[in-house]
Design an enzyme around this catalytic site. Structure first.
Site, short mmCIF file in Angstrom:
data_model
loop_
_atom_site.label_atom_id
_atom_site.label_comp_id
_atom_site.label_asym_id
_atom_site.label_seq_id
_atom_site.Cartn_x
_atom_site.Cartn_y
_atom_site.Cartn_z
CG ASP A 71 12.46 -14.22 34.01
OD1 ASP A 71 12.46 -13.79 32.84
OD2 ASP A 71 12.73 -15.42 34.29
CB ILE A 72 9.77 -18.36 36.28
CG1 ILE A 72 9.32 -19.43 37.25
CG2 ILE A 72 10.54 -18.97 35.11
CD1 ILE A 72 8.25 -20.35 36.67
CG ASN B 249 16.70 -11.55 24.57
OD1 ASN B 249 17.69 -10.86 24.38
ND2 ASN B 249 16.51 -12.24 25.69
N GLY C 246 18.27 -15.32 21.49
CA GLY C 246 17.84 -15.82 22.79
C GLY C 246 16.37 -15.66 23.11
CD GLN C 247 11.13 -13.14 20.83
OE1 GLN C 247 11.65 -12.73 19.80
NE2 GLN C 247 9.88 -12.86 21.17
CG HIS D 3 9.35 -11.18 26.98
ND1 HIS D 3 8.98 -11.99 25.92
CD2 HIS D 3 10.60 -11.54 27.32
CE1 HIS D 3 9.98 -12.81 25.64
NE2 HIS D 3 10.98 -12.56 26.46
P1 5GP Z 1 13.34 -14.60 26.37
O1 5GP Z 1 14.37 -15.70 26.43
O2 5GP Z 1 12.21 -14.97 25.42
O3 5GP Z 1 13.90 -13.23 26.12
O4 5GP Z 1 12.74 -14.50 27.83
C1 5GP Z 1 11.73 -15.34 28.30
C2 5GP Z 1 11.76 -15.24 29.80
O5 5GP Z 1 10.56 -15.77 30.30
C3 5GP Z 1 12.91 -16.02 30.46
O6 5GP Z 1 13.72 -15.11 31.19
C4 5GP Z 1 12.20 -17.04 31.34
O7 5GP Z 1 12.85 -17.25 32.57
C5 5GP Z 1 10.83 -16.40 31.52
N1 5GP Z 1 9.75 -17.37 31.72
C6 5GP Z 1 9.52 -18.49 30.98
N2 5GP Z 1 8.42 -19.11 31.43
C7 5GP Z 1 7.94 -18.37 32.47
C8 5GP Z 1 6.82 -18.52 33.34
O8 5GP Z 1 6.01 -19.45 33.25
N3 5GP Z 1 6.65 -17.57 34.29
C9 5GP Z 1 7.53 -16.51 34.43
N4 5GP Z 1 7.26 -15.64 35.41
N5 5GP Z 1 8.59 -16.34 33.61
C10 5GP Z 1 8.79 -17.26 32.65
#
Ligand code: 5GP
Ligand code: ZN
Length: 114
Positions: free
Chosen positions: A32-33, A87, A93-94, A100
């Site tokens: 994760d970034i 999520n 929070g998605q 993923h």
């Molecule tokens: P969500 O909030 O949808 O459950 O999680 C999305 C996740 O994707 C977040 O933890 C966010 O940091 C990660 N993320 C968003 N954009 C990127 C990206 O370009 N590269 C990587 N490696 N992670 C990302």
């Protein structure tokens, strides 16, 4: 099935760089970034599905393989315990609508989650 505007489809296609930690025929795992723990890896199917509910309905076998691949990533990082989070929906929070699993570990976690 891909979505032209999907960030994670672009990572699968290699169009956006990511730190890959594992790949199978069905899934890709990358860091994760914005890591929230020493291990914070996202495990995604190569196929585009909006969320875990949509993927489980469309392809239960793929859903099972993704869970197994998430466990393998945790073991690869030396974790004996880990949290696997999907999520599902913007209200919880998605933010990326390509399913993923967050594999989180390497520190103490509280329950219930915030
Ligand atoms: P969500 O909030 O949808 O459950 O999680 C999305 C996740 O994707 C977040 O933890 C966010 O940091 C990660 N993320 C968003 N954009 C990127 C990206 O370009 N590269 C990587 N490696 N992670 C990302
Ligand atoms: Zn996608």
């Amino acid at each position: 099935m891909t979505s032209a505007d999907c960030l994670f489809c672009k990572i699968v296609a290699g169009e956006i760089p990511a730190t890959l930690v594992a790949e199978t025929a069905d899934t890709v795992a990358f860091r994760d970034i914005n890591a929230q723990a020493p291990t914070h890896v996202l495990v995604i199917p190569r196929e585009h599905h909006r969320d875990i509910a949509a993927m489980a309905a469309a392809d239960p076998c793929l859903t099972g393989r993704l869970a197994a691949d998430a466990a393998a990533v945790a073991a690869q990082d030396g974790l004996t315990g880990f949290r696997l989070v999907f999520n599902t929906g913007a209200e919880v929070g998605q933010s990326v609508f390509h399913v993923h699993g967050h594999v989180l570990g390497g520190r103490e976690f509280r329950w219930p989650p915030g």
